[in-house]
Design an enzyme around this catalytic site. Structure first.
Site, PDB file in Angstrom:
ATOM      1  N   ARG A 140      -4.005   1.678   9.604  1.00 43.87           N
ATOM      2  CA  ARG A 140      -4.411   0.273   9.502  1.00 43.87           C
ATOM      3  C   ARG A 140      -3.467  -0.684  10.233  1.00 43.87           C
ATOM      4  O   ARG A 140      -3.900  -1.551  10.976  1.00 43.87           O
ATOM      5  CB  ARG A 140      -4.454  -0.115   8.015  1.00 43.87           C
ATOM      6  CG  ARG A 140      -4.967  -1.512   7.760  1.00 43.87           C
ATOM      7  CD  ARG A 140      -4.783  -1.888   6.284  1.00 43.87           C
ATOM      8  NE  ARG A 140      -5.139  -0.838   5.376  1.00 43.87           N
ATOM      9  CZ  ARG A 140      -6.352  -0.640   4.867  1.00 43.87           C
ATOM     10  NH1 ARG A 140      -7.325  -1.443   5.180  1.00 43.87           N
ATOM     11  NH2 ARG A 140      -6.575   0.366   4.034  1.00 43.87           N
ATOM     12  N   ARG A 172     -16.376  -1.826   4.445  1.00 41.90           N
ATOM     13  CA  ARG A 172     -15.240  -2.087   3.540  1.00 41.90           C
ATOM     14  C   ARG A 172     -15.561  -3.092   2.424  1.00 41.90           C
ATOM     15  O   ARG A 172     -15.226  -2.849   1.272  1.00 41.90           O
ATOM     16  CB  ARG A 172     -14.002  -2.550   4.324  1.00 41.90           C
ATOM     17  CG  ARG A 172     -13.514  -1.555   5.375  1.00 41.90           C
ATOM     18  CD  ARG A 172     -12.144  -1.899   5.944  1.00 41.90           C
ATOM     19  NE  ARG A 172     -11.128  -1.702   4.938  1.00 41.90           N
ATOM     20  CZ  ARG A 172     -10.524  -2.675   4.295  1.00 41.90           C
ATOM     21  NH1 ARG A 172     -10.814  -3.927   4.569  1.00 41.90           N
ATOM     22  NH2 ARG A 172      -9.642  -2.415   3.365  1.00 41.90           N
ATOM     23  N   TYR A 212     -15.159  -1.216  -1.118  1.00 43.64           N
ATOM     24  CA  TYR A 212     -13.917  -1.456  -1.877  1.00 43.64           C
ATOM     25  C   TYR A 212     -13.800  -2.900  -2.360  1.00 43.64           C
ATOM     26  O   TYR A 212     -12.709  -3.314  -2.772  1.00 43.64           O
ATOM     27  CB  TYR A 212     -12.691  -1.193  -0.984  1.00 43.64           C
ATOM     28  CG  TYR A 212     -12.722   0.072  -0.181  1.00 43.64           C
ATOM     29  CD1 TYR A 212     -12.574   1.314  -0.783  1.00 43.64           C
ATOM     30  CD2 TYR A 212     -12.871   0.026   1.207  1.00 43.64           C
ATOM     31  CE1 TYR A 212     -12.592   2.477  -0.025  1.00 43.64           C
ATOM     32  CE2 TYR A 212     -12.885   1.176   1.968  1.00 43.64           C
ATOM     33  CZ  TYR A 212     -12.751   2.391   1.343  1.00 43.64           C
ATOM     34  OH  TYR A 212     -12.765   3.533   2.089  1.00 43.64           O
ATOM     35  N   CYS A 246     -31.273  -2.822   3.530  1.00 43.29           N
ATOM     36  CA  CYS A 246     -32.161  -3.036   2.382  1.00 43.29           C
ATOM     37  C   CYS A 246     -31.470  -2.735   1.057  1.00 43.29           C
ATOM     38  O   CYS A 246     -31.917  -1.893   0.284  1.00 43.29           O
ATOM     39  CB  CYS A 246     -33.412  -2.185   2.526  1.00 43.29           C
ATOM     40  SG  CYS A 246     -33.017  -0.438   2.537  1.00 43.29           S
ATOM     41  N   TYR A 301     -10.846   1.110  10.028  1.00 43.73           N
ATOM     42  CA  TYR A 301     -11.906   1.534   9.107  1.00 43.73           C
ATOM     43  C   TYR A 301     -13.152   0.657   9.265  1.00 43.73           C
ATOM     44  O   TYR A 301     -13.870   0.398   8.316  1.00 43.73           O
ATOM     45  CB  TYR A 301     -11.400   1.548   7.652  1.00 43.73           C
ATOM     46  CG  TYR A 301     -10.118   2.347   7.508  1.00 43.73           C
ATOM     47  CD1 TYR A 301     -10.147   3.736   7.623  1.00 43.73           C
ATOM     48  CD2 TYR A 301      -8.887   1.727   7.326  1.00 43.73           C
ATOM     49  CE1 TYR A 301      -8.980   4.478   7.542  1.00 43.73           C
ATOM     50  CE2 TYR A 301      -7.716   2.456   7.242  1.00 43.73           C
ATOM     51  CZ  TYR A 301      -7.771   3.833   7.363  1.00 43.73           C
ATOM     52  OH  TYR A 301      -6.611   4.571   7.283  1.00 43.73           O
TER      53      TYR A 301
HETATM   54  N1  LLP Z   1      -2.164   9.648   6.470  1.00 48.69           N
HETATM   55  C1  LLP Z   1      -3.071  10.167   5.633  1.00 48.69           C
HETATM   56  C2  LLP Z   1      -2.907  11.539   5.191  1.00 48.69           C
HETATM   57  C3  LLP Z   1      -4.135   9.395   5.191  1.00 48.69           C
HETATM   58  O1  LLP Z   1      -5.030   9.920   4.355  1.00 48.69           O
HETATM   59  C4  LLP Z   1      -4.276   8.068   5.648  1.00 48.69           C
HETATM   60  C5  LLP Z   1      -5.391   7.232   5.205  1.00 48.69           C
HETATM   61  C6  LLP Z   1      -3.312   7.572   6.546  1.00 48.69           C
HETATM   62  C7  LLP Z   1      -2.265   8.384   6.924  1.00 48.69           C
HETATM   63  C8  LLP Z   1      -3.354   6.185   7.129  1.00 48.69           C
HETATM   64  O2  LLP Z   1      -3.312   5.225   6.168  1.00 48.69           O
HETATM   65  P1  LLP Z   1      -3.193   3.675   6.576  1.00 48.69           P
HETATM   66  O3  LLP Z   1      -1.883   3.475   7.270  1.00 48.69           O
HETATM   67  O4  LLP Z   1      -4.332   3.363   7.460  1.00 48.69           O
HETATM   68  O5  LLP Z   1      -3.279   2.944   5.282  1.00 48.69           O
HETATM   69  N2  LLP Z   1     -11.107   3.448   4.310  1.00 48.69           N
HETATM   70  C9  LLP Z   1     -10.059   2.778   3.551  1.00 48.69           C
HETATM   71  C10 LLP Z   1      -8.701   3.386   3.816  1.00 48.69           C
HETATM   72  C11 LLP Z   1      -8.675   4.875   3.633  1.00 48.69           C
HETATM   73  C12 LLP Z   1      -7.367   5.489   3.990  1.00 48.69           C
HETATM   74  C13 LLP Z   1      -7.481   6.964   4.050  1.00 48.69           C
HETATM   75  N3  LLP Z   1      -6.290   7.621   4.408  1.00 48.69           N
HETATM   76  C14 LLP Z   1     -10.085   1.295   3.850  1.00 48.69           C
HETATM   77  O6  LLP Z   1     -10.958   0.857   4.603  1.00 48.69           O
HETATM   78  O7  LLP Z   1      -9.294   0.531   3.306  1.00 48.69           O
END
Ligand code: LLP
Length: 418
Positions: free
Chosen positions: A277, A313, A317, A346, A375
């Site tokens: 992110r 999102r 969430y 829909c 995401y």
């Molecule tokens: N490493 C692993 C093993 C992960 O599962 C994830 C995210 C990351 C790194 C990266 O995380 P970040 O830095 O992006 O927070 N769809 C959700 C977020 C799901 C995150 C899944 N894993 C959203 O839209 O908020």
């Protein structure tokens, strides 16, 4: 063009030499627009997080795996993780060396392990059961284990991936079983990794989990790397001046902890983080068009083409994304009112921005959804047989180009033999 409500993107000069109305006209909407300079800045911020010569940043393409963006991230010197054979495949296409790709597997089949092994990437397993499977397939090989450090963090319970309420990682109490299997299959434990969850805005739980992984890591003397995970948050409420994550403070705490640990360990092994992110969220604004405006039982609905097939999102969430308003005509907005911005899917839950106080919005206005780079496209779908959007890049010179075309109707049929 009339920038009706656009302080965030205007301050950033996000759209470079063009503007959102022209982009919408040229490429159509929904449209993900990315800014190369912002993406590069974010890569650099995290590369400089820790002062330690073997510190590396693995980008998590699950947040965004557009090939052109991956190439930029690679050019910036980042490595990449992968959660699936598909992510390994796309990372390789983007030019990442196999040795720079880290497959963080979760509940995978023999075929998936075999694909990763033959691709030559680094692999981590997520359970004792999967370690045994890996050992059978690749005796004498190298492997990493994903630890559950007992602590989690995240913006929603669905994205907390450490602690007692998650499927992820190996509990510390099973380490003896890990050691037995390493011996049984003559495996070398080359790394330990963790990821406690997605989106923290203060680094305390992260630091706590780092202490935990480092304590475990000390028990293994052949490690080549430790991966501390991602989760670095961004402020989604920019219009209310939400403060940023204090990277300086987090970085200096990490620098201190890591350098002390490395001295004690006696080898300058690689230490990685794996953000998704933070690298890519703020580099994108999603554009949509207002197709209808109506009152329904005292609530004003702004009907757009931004269904949750495009950005899930908010629906999945309850996530907040700031929105902006751009207008082709110079018609002014004379008042503010509370509105609900919805999509074209829909389902009643198809709401992209719930009950916001905004300057009045008219048909044909362009809506910009901020911070949509992580995401966003990655979780888009063809639900309702809607087409996935196009993606455009504003490059370092401020010029724009298409980096992924919009789906066509024919794409909806491409998996059929007919
Ligand atoms: N490493 C692993 C093993 C992960 O599962 C994830 C995210 C990351 C790194 C990266 O995380 P970040 O830095 O992006 O927070 N769809 C959700 C977020 C799901 C995150 C899944 N894993 C959203 O839209 O908020």
């Amino acid at each position: 063009m009339n920038y009706v409500y656009s302080a965030v993107s205007s301050d950033l000069n996000f759209f470079g030499n063009t503007n959102p109305v022209d982009l919408a006209e040229k490429y159509g909407t929904p449209l993900y627009v990315y800014n190369e300079n912002i993406l590069r800045d974010k890569c650099r911020e995290l590369k400089n997080l820790v002062d330690y010569k073997n510190f590396f940043v693995n980008f998590s393409p699950k947040a965004n795996s557009n090939l052109e963006l991956l190439k930029i991230v690679r050019e910036e010197g980042l490595w990449a993780d992968a959660m699936s054979p598909g992510e390994i495949f796309v990372n390789l296409k983007a030019g990442f060396q196999p040795g720079h790709i880290f497959y963080i597997s979760n509940n995978v089949s023999d075929e998936e392990f075999k694909y990763a092994i033959s691709a030559g990437v680094k692999i981590s397993v997520d359970s004792v059961s999967q370690l045994e499977r890996f050992g059978r397939l690749n005796p004498g090989g190298k492997v990493a284990i994903r630890l559950n450090p007992g602590v989690g963090a995240g913006h929603h319970k669905k994205v907390v991936t450490g602690g007692k309420k998650t499927k992820f990682g190996i509990e510390i109490k099973y380490l003896d079983e890990v050691k037995t299997l390493l011996k049984k299959y003559n495996l070398k434990l080359s790394g330990i990794n963790q990821h406690i969850g997605s989106l923290f805005m203060d680094g305390d739980s992260y630091i706590e989990s780092v202490d935990s992984i480092l304590t475990v890591a000390k028990q293994f003397d052949e490690l080549e790397f430790i991966d501390l995970g991602g989760g670095f948050g961004i402020p989604y409420h920019k219009q209310e001046n939400e403060p940023r994550l204090d990277l300086k403070s987090l970085g200096s705490k990490l620098t201190k902890i890591l350098n002390t640990w490395i001295k004690d360990y006696g080898k300058e092994i690689i230490v990685k983080i794996e953000p998704g992110r933070y690298i890519v969220a703020e580099s994108s604004i999603l554009l949509g068009t207002v197709n209808a405006v109506k009152m329904n039982y005292d609530l004003k609905y702004i009907g757009t083409d931004l269904g949750f097939n495009v950005l899930v999102r908010p629906v999945m969430y309850d996530s907040h994304h700031d929105v902006e308003i751009y207008r082709k005509s110079d018609k002014p907005s004379t008042k503010s009112e509370q509105v609900r911005i919805v999509g074209n899917i829909c389902e009643t839950g198809d709401i992209i921005a719930k009950d916001r106080l905004l300057p009045d919005i008219f048909e044909e206005d362009i809506i910009g959804v901020l911070d949509s780079g992580a995401y966003g496209y990655a979780m888009s779908s063809n639900y309702n047989n809607r087409l996935r959007p196009a993606e455009v890049l504003i490059d370092s010179n401020g010029d724009h180009r298409l980096i992924r075309r919009r789906d066509t109707l024919e794409d909806l049929l491409r998996n059929y033999e007919y």
